[in-house]
Design a protein around this motif. Structure first.
Motif, PDB file in Angstrom:
ATOM      1  N   SER A 229       1.100  -1.171   0.041  1.00 42.06           N
ATOM      2  CA  SER A 229      -0.140   0.540   0.323  1.00 42.06           C
ATOM      3  C   SER A 229       0.882   1.090   0.000  1.00 42.06           C
ATOM      4  O   SER A 229       0.300   2.330  -0.161  1.00 42.06           O
ATOM      5  CB  SER A 229      -1.030   0.294   1.325  1.00 42.06           C
ATOM      6  OG  SER A 229      -0.613   0.048   2.436  1.00 42.06           O
ATOM      7  N   TYR A 230       2.550   1.191   0.526  1.00 43.07           N
ATOM      8  CA  TYR A 230       3.089   1.955   0.296  1.00 43.07           C
ATOM      9  C   TYR A 230       2.307   3.669   1.379  1.00 43.07           C
ATOM     10  O   TYR A 230       2.599   3.221   2.436  1.00 43.07           O
ATOM     11  CB  TYR A 230       3.189   2.762  -0.991  1.00 43.07           C
ATOM     12  CG  TYR A 230       4.427   4.129  -1.598  1.00 43.07           C
ATOM     13  CD1 TYR A 230       5.546   4.024  -0.720  1.00 43.07           C
ATOM     14  CD2 TYR A 230       3.550   4.834  -2.687  1.00 43.07           C
ATOM     15  CE1 TYR A 230       6.472   5.699  -1.139  1.00 43.07           C
ATOM     16  CE2 TYR A 230       5.204   6.070  -2.553  1.00 43.07           C
ATOM     17  CZ  TYR A 230       5.865   6.584  -1.403  1.00 43.07           C
ATOM     18  OH  TYR A 230       6.221   7.681  -2.220  1.00 43.07           O
ATOM     19  N   THR A 231       1.880   4.421   0.682  1.00 40.66           N
ATOM     20  CA  THR A 231       1.389   5.663   1.641  1.00 40.66           C
ATOM     21  C   THR A 231      -0.107   5.526   1.799  1.00 40.66           C
ATOM     22  O   THR A 231      -1.158   6.092   2.159  1.00 40.66           O
ATOM     23  CB  THR A 231       1.456   7.193   1.165  1.00 40.66           C
ATOM     24  OG1 THR A 231       1.433   7.200  -0.189  1.00 40.66           O
ATOM     25  CG2 THR A 231       3.347   6.775   1.059  1.00 40.66           C
ATOM     26  N   GLY A 232      -1.520   4.407   1.376  1.00 38.20           N
ATOM     27  CA  GLY A 232      -1.967   4.390   1.177  1.00 38.20           C
ATOM     28  C   GLY A 232      -2.975   5.419   0.330  1.00 38.20           C
ATOM     29  O   GLY A 232      -4.054   5.301   0.327  1.00 38.20           O
ATOM     30  N   ALA A 233      -2.185   5.905  -0.823  1.00 39.40           N
ATOM     31  CA  ALA A 233      -3.371   6.898  -1.965  1.00 39.40           C
ATOM     32  C   ALA A 233      -4.502   5.485  -2.294  1.00 39.40           C
ATOM     33  O   ALA A 233      -4.816   6.639  -2.436  1.00 39.40           O
ATOM     34  CB  ALA A 233      -2.608   7.185  -3.276  1.00 39.40           C
ATOM     35  N   PHE A 234      -4.652   4.717  -2.772  1.00 42.29           N
ATOM     36  CA  PHE A 234      -5.461   3.769  -3.063  1.00 42.29           C
ATOM     37  C   PHE A 234      -6.598   4.098  -2.152  1.00 42.29           C
ATOM     38  O   PHE A 234      -7.361   3.675  -2.425  1.00 42.29           O
ATOM     39  CB  PHE A 234      -5.128   2.316  -3.540  1.00 42.29           C
ATOM     40  CG  PHE A 234      -5.122   2.245  -4.891  1.00 42.29           C
ATOM     41  CD1 PHE A 234      -5.154   2.709  -6.043  1.00 42.29           C
ATOM     42  CD2 PHE A 234      -3.222   1.914  -4.744  1.00 42.29           C
ATOM     43  CE1 PHE A 234      -4.849   2.736  -7.048  1.00 42.29           C
ATOM     44  CE2 PHE A 234      -2.627   0.997  -6.211  1.00 42.29           C
ATOM     45  CZ  PHE A 234      -3.214   1.741  -7.239  1.00 42.29           C
ATOM     46  N   SER A 235      -6.298   3.198  -1.234  1.00 38.33           N
ATOM     47  CA  SER A 235      -7.333   3.781   0.790  1.00 38.33           C
ATOM     48  C   SER A 235      -7.397   4.875   0.592  1.00 38.33           C
ATOM     49  O   SER A 235      -8.911   4.927   0.950  1.00 38.33           O
ATOM     50  CB  SER A 235      -6.401   3.447   1.416  1.00 38.33           C
ATOM     51  OG  SER A 235      -5.558   2.230   1.420  1.00 38.33           O
TER      52      SER A 235
END
Length: 396
Positions: A229-235
């Motif tokens: 998720s890296y920094t959660g952009a999709f979330s």
């Protein structure tokens, strides 16, 4: 003015270059040891006929890039300025869109100069150099950028092995230093960006269209698992679209604070979301053991990754990754499968999907396909440049 070196290339490369294929493949040269980074080559076919001018910049299988097919064109500040000005014109719609203030202005060979990208972040420009060769033109390119656009400040990332030669404290080049995090917009959502903190800035701009589609069409009332998720952009976009709960999983410890920050700059309640620092493969095992299942599962792994227990290569292991995802996807749920691996195309990627679902004894339907957004211009003659492949798959 830089000296130009006459070089005869093999016939197979000569034919490619005449078609307009922009990369100088290493095996198209009889020898490359004598070619120095940044050298300008006057490329000739085996009969000595001029084909084009390129520069030496060692990058993967290529030793450089074609710049022009005009023998009389000088590679100078005016040359770079013409390329950048043309690229900026192609992004006028982005510059005029207040809902999106981060986008790619110059996309390497797609805009005529392989090995260089320029991104825009609300008045700031970020240049990424992919070889020593292109970096040797830095002053010309900076002057060309200054002529083409006005900016608050300029930052840079060196994506080649610097061997300690070019280490700045914070990648600042000129203008005014930014105050970070810099808050930019993407389709109305906020992202916290850091141009001064390592190789990554906080969001991958090439997934813009995919995030919008997730928000607008696939999130409302759904539980969403965002892996790698890296920094959660999709979330963030899933929550904006009405997701009942998001679970963001990434092995990197800083993903917790970075994802928390992205929720907070969008005034979203972090406490209602799960942010888990864990190896994704371990999480799949955990979720299966706990009989968890999700309406939407997002798979956007790096092309290659290594942890203490696992080595992942998307070219070899994507089918297994997808099979793990299928096992925890609800019936009629959606898997968003993405890869940025340039070594295989969409047809091969779809074969991974077919194999994973067959082995899982489940049927599926591909509902949407995405490649790079319009600001990531590509050359139709260089398929590797259009690296992004995303499929929205309905698991039946």
């Amino acid at each position: 003015m830089r000296n130009e070196i006459d070089v005869k290339v093999k016939d197979i490369l000569a034919q490619d270059l005449q078609k307009g294929i922009p990369i100088l493949w290493k095996d198209g040269f009889s020898e490359t040891e004598s070619l120095n980074e940044g050298s300008i080559l006057k490329l000739r076919n085996p009969a000595g006929k001029f084909i084009g001018k390129g520069y030496v910049g060692m990058q993967n299988k290529g030793i450089g890039w074609l710049l022009t097919k005009n023998e009389n064109e000088t590679i100078d500040t005016a040359f770079f300025q013409k390329k950048i000005t043309n690229a900026v014109k192609h992004r006028e719609d982005y510059y005029n869109n207040p809902d999106t203030t981060a986008f790619r202005v110059f996309n390497g060979e797609g805009d005529g100069i392989g090995g260089l990208t320029i991104d825009y972040f609300d008045g700031y420009y970020l240049l990424s150099w992919y070889s020593e060769g292109i970096y040797s033109f830095k002053e010309m390119i900076l002057d060309a950028l200054d002529i083409s656009v006005s900016s608050k400040g300029i930052y840079e990332k060196k994506r080649f092995d610097t061997k300690g030669q070019y280490l700045e404290d914070d990648d600042f080049v000129k203008g005014e230093r930014g105050e970070f995090p810099l808050i930019v917009k993407e389709n109305g959502q906020n992202f916290a960006i850091y141009l001064n903190d390592g190789a990554m800035v906080g969001v991958f701009l090439d997934q813009r269209d995919v995030r919008k589609k997730i928000r607008d069409n696939y999130s409302n009332g759904k539980t969403v698992l965002n892996t790698f998720s890296y920094t959660g952009a999709f979330s963030v976009f899933a929550v904006a679209g009405g997701a009942t709960k998001t679970t963001s999983v990434d092995l990197a410890k800083r993903s917790l604070s970075k994802t928390t920050e992205q929720f907070e700059v969008n005034e979203m309640d972090v406490e209602k979301q799960d942010i888990i620092v864990m190896d994704v493969f371990d999480y799949f095992k955990y979720a299966k053991r706990k009989e968890l299942a999700f309406d939407v599962v997002i798979l956007d792994p790096p092309s290659f990754a290594r942890s203490k227990k696992y080595t992942f290569s998307s070219a070899k292991d994507y089918t297994n990754l997808l099979r793990d995802a299928i096992a925890i996807t609800e019936k009629s749920g959606v898997i968003i499968a993405s890869t940025n691996n340039a070594t295989f195309g969409m047809k091969k990627f779809k074969s991974f999907i077919e194999k994973a679902f067959t082995e899982s004894n489940r049927k599926y339907a591909i509902e949407e396909e995405f490649s790079l957004p319009s600001d990531f211009r590509t050359s139709p003659l260089f398929k590797e440049g259009n690296y992004l492949k995303v499929l929205f798959i309905r698991a039946k």
